[in-house]
Design an enzyme around this catalytic site. Structure first.
Site, PDB file in Angstrom:
ATOM      1  N   ASN A 119      41.284  43.364  46.427  1.00  0.00           N
ATOM      2  CA  ASN A 119      39.864  43.039  46.513  1.00  0.00           C
ATOM      3  C   ASN A 119      39.398  43.142  47.960  1.00  0.00           C
ATOM      4  O   ASN A 119      40.132  42.836  48.901  1.00  0.00           O
ATOM      5  CB  ASN A 119      39.516  41.687  45.859  1.00  0.00           C
ATOM      6  N   GLU A 175      36.153  42.070  50.189  1.00  0.00           N
ATOM      7  CA  GLU A 175      34.904  41.284  50.223  1.00  0.00           C
ATOM      8  C   GLU A 175      34.036  41.725  51.397  1.00  0.00           C
ATOM      9  O   GLU A 175      34.450  42.541  52.229  1.00  0.00           O
ATOM     10  CB  GLU A 175      35.253  39.794  50.280  1.00  0.00           C
ATOM     11  N   CYS A 225      36.349  44.231  43.269  1.00  0.00           N
ATOM     12  CA  CYS A 225      37.607  43.707  42.736  1.00  0.00           C
ATOM     13  C   CYS A 225      38.752  44.692  42.941  1.00  0.00           C
ATOM     14  O   CYS A 225      38.545  45.909  43.021  1.00  0.00           O
ATOM     15  CB  CYS A 225      37.475  43.449  41.240  1.00  0.00           C
ATOM     16  N   GLU A 250      40.940  45.652  40.755  1.00  0.00           N
ATOM     17  CA  GLU A 250      41.108  46.596  39.641  1.00  0.00           C
ATOM     18  C   GLU A 250      40.263  47.843  39.842  1.00  0.00           C
ATOM     19  O   GLU A 250      40.729  48.973  39.644  1.00  0.00           O
ATOM     20  CB  GLU A 250      40.696  45.948  38.308  1.00  0.00           C
ATOM     21  N   CYS A 281      37.733  40.696  35.423  1.00  0.00           N
ATOM     22  CA  CYS A 281      36.355  40.271  35.138  1.00  0.00           C
ATOM     23  C   CYS A 281      35.704  41.268  34.173  1.00  0.00           C
ATOM     24  O   CYS A 281      36.225  42.359  33.917  1.00  0.00           O
ATOM     25  CB  CYS A 281      35.556  40.163  36.439  1.00  0.00           C
ATOM     26  N   CYS A 318      35.134  44.809  35.501  1.00  0.00           N
ATOM     27  CA  CYS A 318      36.367  45.610  35.593  1.00  0.00           C
ATOM     28  C   CYS A 318      36.850  46.037  34.218  1.00  0.00           C
ATOM     29  O   CYS A 318      37.367  47.147  34.054  1.00  0.00           O
ATOM     30  CB  CYS A 318      37.451  44.836  36.332  1.00  0.00           C
TER      31      CYS A 318
HETATM   32  N1  THU Z   1      38.599  39.358  41.843  1.00  0.00           N
HETATM   33  C1  THU Z   1      39.358  40.467  41.655  1.00  0.00           C
HETATM   34  O1  THU Z   1      39.583  41.245  42.592  1.00  0.00           O
HETATM   35  N2  THU Z   1      39.865  40.693  40.417  1.00  0.00           N
HETATM   36  C2  THU Z   1      39.781  39.821  39.366  1.00  0.00           C
HETATM   37  O2  THU Z   1      40.335  40.104  38.303  1.00  0.00           O
HETATM   38  C3  THU Z   1      39.049  38.565  39.531  1.00  0.00           C
HETATM   39  C4  THU Z   1      38.267  38.431  40.773  1.00  0.00           C
HETATM   40  C5  THU Z   1      38.101  39.072  43.196  1.00  0.00           C
HETATM   41  C6  THU Z   1      36.618  39.197  43.418  1.00  0.00           C
HETATM   42  C7  THU Z   1      36.429  38.273  44.617  1.00  0.00           C
HETATM   43  O3  THU Z   1      36.738  38.989  45.799  1.00  0.00           O
HETATM   44  C8  THU Z   1      37.465  37.198  44.425  1.00  0.00           C
HETATM   45  O4  THU Z   1      38.442  37.750  43.533  1.00  0.00           O
HETATM   46  C9  THU Z   1      36.935  35.900  43.866  1.00  0.00           C
HETATM   47  O5  THU Z   1      36.209  36.106  42.724  1.00  0.00           O
END
Ligand code: THU
Length: 133
Positions: free
Chosen positions: A48, A50, A59, A61, A92, A95
């Site tokens: 991920n 940010e 994310c 994925e 999520c 994804c």
């Molecule tokens: N996130 C992912 O990368 N994958 C998931 O399956 C769930 C959430 C990330 C998004 C964000 O950067 C952090 O986790 C918190 O939500």
């Protein structure tokens, strides 16, 4: 409900944990890694990423899918997702839809509070809208 993984899926989850180390998640501190199995030993990673403008965060994925497509791969058999130890980290909704574009029945491994869970995308996103319908 955790599952005992096959050696192949266990290895994919381990690759996702490696990718989790490379996450850029200074705002949520929720580090996630993904490993996407594109067949014949080809595995693509995502972490991920940010952003100070929070809504731009992406994310792990979707990062893995983008890396695989850019490398010329489109057939995905399985994805493993590793979030923080002891936290439920299933893909999520965005994804799930992004993955369904390429294979709505791929195997999905994620971790919940008890350990790894192996399921399918069809289970996580039933009746999905995708080019296979
Ligand atoms: N996130 C992912 O990368 N994958 C998931 O399956 C769930 C959430 C990330 C998004 C964000 O950067 C952090 O986790 C918190 O939500």
């Amino acid at each position: 409900m955790s599952t005992t993984l096959s050696p192949e899926l266990d290895e994919l989850l381990s690759a996702a944990r490696d990718a989790r180390e490379r996450a850029y998640a200074p705002y949520s501190n929720f580090r996630v890694g993904a490993a996407l199995d594109a067949g014949d030993g080809n595995v693509f990673f995502g972490s991920n990423v940010e952003n100070a403008s929070y809504g731009l965060s992406i994310c792990a994925e979707r990062g893995a899918v983008v890396a695989a497509i850019a490398a010329g791969f489109r057939r995905f058999d399985a994805i493993a997702v590793a979030g923080p130890q002891g936290e439920l980290t299933s893909p999520c909704g965005a994804c799930r839809q992004f993955l369904a574009e390429f294979n709505p029945s791929m195997t999905v491994v994620y971790t919940d509070r008890d350990g790894p869970v192996a399921t399918t995308l069809a289970e996580l996103l039933p009746h999905s809208f995708n080019p296979f319908v």
